[in-house]
Design a protein around this motif. Sequence first.
Motif, short mmCIF file in Angstrom:
data_model
loop_
_atom_site.label_atom_id
_atom_site.label_comp_id
_atom_site.label_asym_id
_atom_site.label_seq_id
_atom_site.Cartn_x
_atom_site.Cartn_y
_atom_site.Cartn_z
N THR A 1 144.48 -26.69 -17.10
CA THR A 1 143.62 -25.45 -17.71
C THR A 1 142.54 -24.96 -16.84
O THR A 1 142.59 -23.93 -16.43
CB THR A 1 143.14 -26.04 -19.04
N ALA A 2 141.84 -25.86 -16.19
CA ALA A 2 140.79 -25.63 -15.10
C ALA A 2 141.43 -25.01 -13.86
O ALA A 2 140.84 -23.75 -13.47
CB ALA A 2 139.96 -26.99 -14.84
N ALA A 3 142.63 -25.23 -13.44
CA ALA A 3 142.95 -24.70 -12.18
C ALA A 3 143.43 -23.13 -12.63
O ALA A 3 143.22 -22.40 -11.80
CB ALA A 3 144.35 -25.46 -11.60
N VAL A 4 144.12 -23.15 -13.95
CA VAL A 4 144.63 -21.88 -14.31
C VAL A 4 143.37 -20.77 -14.55
O VAL A 4 143.45 -19.65 -13.94
CB VAL A 4 145.27 -21.92 -15.38
N ALA A 5 142.32 -21.41 -15.11
CA ALA A 5 140.99 -20.62 -15.23
C ALA A 5 140.58 -20.23 -13.83
O ALA A 5 140.00 -18.84 -13.75
CB ALA A 5 140.02 -21.44 -16.08
N ASP A 6 140.60 -21.12 -12.98
CA ASP A 6 140.17 -20.79 -11.56
C ASP A 6 140.94 -19.67 -11.03
O ASP A 6 140.17 -18.77 -10.46
CB ASP A 6 140.01 -21.89 -10.51
N LEU A 7 142.19 -19.77 -11.01
CA LEU A 7 143.05 -18.76 -10.37
C LEU A 7 142.55 -17.27 -11.10
O LEU A 7 142.55 -16.14 -10.58
CB LEU A 7 144.54 -19.04 -10.62
N CYS A 8 142.66 -17.18 -12.38
CA CYS A 8 142.42 -15.97 -13.22
C CYS A 8 141.04 -15.49 -12.86
O CYS A 8 141.01 -14.12 -12.37
CB CYS A 8 142.54 -16.35 -14.64
N GLY A 9 140.05 -16.49 -12.45
CA GLY A 9 138.99 -15.60 -11.90
C GLY A 9 139.05 -15.08 -10.56
O GLY A 9 138.33 -14.12 -10.48
N ARG A 10 139.82 -15.72 -9.86
CA ARG A 10 140.27 -15.18 -8.26
C ARG A 10 141.08 -14.03 -8.27
O ARG A 10 140.70 -12.86 -7.55
CB ARG A 10 140.68 -16.18 -7.59
N LEU A 11 141.77 -13.82 -9.56
CA LEU A 11 142.62 -12.52 -9.58
C LEU A 11 141.72 -11.37 -10.07
O LEU A 11 142.19 -10.08 -9.88
CB LEU A 11 143.59 -12.75 -10.51
N ARG A 12 140.99 -11.67 -11.02
CA ARG A 12 140.26 -10.74 -11.88
C ARG A 12 139.58 -9.63 -11.00
O ARG A 12 139.82 -8.23 -11.27
CB ARG A 12 139.10 -11.27 -12.65
N PRO A 13 138.82 -9.69 -10.14
CA PRO A 13 138.29 -8.75 -8.89
C PRO A 13 139.41 -7.52 -8.49
O PRO A 13 139.02 -6.34 -8.52
CB PRO A 13 137.74 -9.32 -7.90
N TYR A 14 140.71 -8.01 -8.32
CA TYR A 14 141.65 -7.00 -7.97
C TYR A 14 142.26 -6.17 -8.97
O TYR A 14 142.43 -4.96 -8.46
CB TYR A 14 142.83 -7.73 -7.52
N LEU A 15 141.69 -6.59 -10.19
CA LEU A 15 142.34 -5.67 -11.45
C LEU A 15 141.13 -4.93 -12.16
O LEU A 15 141.44 -3.79 -12.35
CB LEU A 15 142.68 -6.39 -12.77
N GLY A 16 139.84 -4.98 -11.52
CA GLY A 16 138.90 -4.44 -12.14
C GLY A 16 138.42 -3.27 -11.07
O GLY A 16 137.58 -2.58 -11.49
N LYS A 17 139.12 -3.08 -9.99
CA LYS A 17 139.03 -1.72 -8.97
C LYS A 17 138.90 -0.53 -9.84
O LYS A 17 139.59 -0.39 -10.48
CB LYS A 17 139.80 -1.83 -7.96
N ASP A 18 138.04 0.36 -9.33
CA ASP A 18 137.90 1.80 -9.87
C ASP A 18 139.05 2.43 -9.03
O ASP A 18 139.35 2.13 -7.77
CB ASP A 18 136.69 2.19 -9.46
N SER A 19 139.64 3.14 -9.75
CA SER A 19 141.04 3.86 -9.19
C SER A 19 140.79 4.75 -8.01
O SER A 19 141.40 4.92 -7.27
CB SER A 19 141.84 4.69 -10.11
N ALA A 20 139.45 5.30 -7.90
CA ALA A 20 139.09 5.75 -6.72
C ALA A 20 138.99 5.14 -5.32
O ALA A 20 138.90 5.65 -4.29
CB ALA A 20 137.61 6.61 -6.96
N GLN A 21 139.00 3.68 -5.29
CA GLN A 21 138.67 2.86 -4.44
C GLN A 21 140.27 2.49 -3.80
O GLN A 21 140.40 1.92 -2.79
CB GLN A 21 138.14 1.42 -4.72
N ASP A 22 141.34 3.11 -4.37
CA ASP A 22 142.57 2.73 -4.08
C ASP A 22 143.08 3.43 -2.77
O ASP A 22 142.90 4.39 -2.24
CB ASP A 22 143.57 3.13 -5.15
#
Length: 158
Positions: A137-158
């Motif tokens: 569970t801790a490793a999955v949570a860590d990975l989720c935290g590392r993935l999150r910034p990629y998804l929160g990007k403003d579409s103007a930054q693409d």
Amino acid sequence: MGMDGLPEQECLICRKHRGEGPLAGPVVWEDEYLVVTHRPVGEDGTAVLGYLFVESRRHVPCLADLTDSEAAAAGRTVRRVAQALRAELATDFVFSAIAGMSQAHFHQHVFARHAGTPAEYGWMAGDQWPGAPRGTTAAVADLCGRLRPYLGKDSAQD
């Protein structure tokens, strides 16, 4: 009542979005259209790292039932999930599939095929390879935290 005739409170994915039921797993990211989750840990206390679901927030049974805005958000998000998995894990590929056979609520599987996965494990079966990286569970949570910034990007930054 959902479009599939199933009351939304009984849909396993709707329940998952409320943090209930057997499918509930860590939320990676969400917005007004979608919820991105990681596969929850199993009975052995681990999960194969990098197996995500992109799901419509609204209860609709399949891809054809999404609005244009929901479909555009899903396409953009799936691409970002694939980029995130490729950047954060040692992958040979990132695959995606929409089947909808087990749950009549739109959900798209997006999953890493980890480097070194033997060819005898087909494209949809890489998570069955005993050598696939697994985490608690801790490793999955860590990975989720590392993935999150990629998804929160403003579409103007693409």
